[in-house]
Design a protein around this motif. Structure first.
Motif: not given
Length: 311
Positions: A109, A120, A124-125, A128, A241-242, A283
């Motif tokens: 990510a 991001i 999503s953060s 993570l 990233g996802r 996410t």
């Protein structure tokens, strides 16, 4: 908005990869990491070629114009990652290797955000961080301070190498114009061709029984064909990233496989698994859009804050 099938593909890809670690562990001692890597791609290549023809009807000449990138991808994701992972498990404890491997989604990510400007989102953060906490709970049995006290040996360094090459493989995968299954087929063929003579020159005796060869066949089909195909399709659809967050499902699946084999699962592992799933859900939540004018929308995150104009 990505189809629900993409997220199912990511779940299945990581389920099959979890089986790869379990089966590969059982095969240790009967076959070397180099031999196992070479044979898995030799098995996978014809199946991936057939799937590419059936699903994508590729223009092979056009795909081969990207041969330098396919060569790099094969070297990184199909050869180096497999060799580094198997070497890591041969030299370190499962805790050390898994703790290093758990950094992969975060690294993907971050690198995706820095290099290819994948945005991001706040959710999503949070996803993570939540899923990483779940992984660490599972791996440390609730003793999170072990993360800071565990000493990484040479096996940990091998696993760090595996994390790094898989991160680069995933990021570069989005730059290819070749369709994902065709890419997997070409890269698998390259890996098999490159590894065959090397394995014949330096490989030792293989001492597997019939059950062991069934395990090799599993590795050659499920993690190598299905996981690679489903992963490449998903990265193309939703981004590195996802997609990377789903790698945190592997410790959860490994724990469930251990339970199926008779190993008890603790309350801490159940809690950790719940956090992993919660992180994946956070996410995967889509950005919702509200129409404001013909041909124009404003995107909002889960809290209703404006994200960006969509045209």
């Amino acid at each position: 908005m990505a189809s629900w099938r993409v997220y199912l593909f990511l779940v299945l890809a990581n389920l099959f990869w979890s089986g790869n670690y379990v089966v590969g562990n059982l095969l240790a001692g009967g076959i070397s990491p180099l031999q196992l890597t070479a044979i898995r791609w030799a098995i996978a290549t014809p199946f991936l070629v057939v799937l590419a023809v059936l699903l994508e009807k590729p223009d092979w000449h056009a795909a081969l114009r990207e041969w330098p990138m396919h060569l790099v991808q094969a070297a990184l994701g199909l050869i180096a990652f497999c060799l580094f992972s198997y070497q890591a498990l041969a030299h370190t404890t499962a805790l050390n290797a898994a703790l290093v491997g758990a950094t992969n989604p975060v690294l993907i990510a971050l690198v995706a955000a820095l290099l290819v400007r994948e945005r991001i989102r706040r959710t999503s953060s949070l996803g993570l961080v939540t899923s990483l906490l779940g992984v660490l709970l599972i791996l440390t049995d609730g003793k999170l301070l072990e993360v800071f006290t565990t000493e990484y040996n040479v096996g940990g360094l091998w696993m760090l190498g595996a994390v790094m090459v898989w991160t680069v493989y995933t990021i570069l995968g989005r730059t290819l114009k070749t369709a994902p299954v065709t890419s997997a087929a070409l890269q698998s063929a390259i890996a098999a061709i490159v590894l065959a003579p090397v394995t014949l020159l330096v490989g030792g005796p293989i001492t597997l029984d019939s059950a062991g060869w069934w395990g090799v066949l599993y590795i050659g089909l499920f993690p190598s064909v299905l996981s690679l195909m489903l992963w490449n399709i998903s990265v193309k659809k939703i981004g590195a990233g996802r997609a990377g967050i789903y790698l945190n499902l592997m410790p959860l699946f490994t724990a469930l496989m251990a339970l199926a084999m008779g190993t008890p699962i603790t309350l801490v592992q159940v809690l950790g698994g719940a956090l992993v799933i919660a992180g994946v859900w956070l996410t995967s939540r889509p950005v919702r859009t509200v129409p404001v004018a013909p041909g124009s929308h404003i995107a909002f995150d889960a809290k209703g804050s404006e994200v960006r104009p969509v045209r």
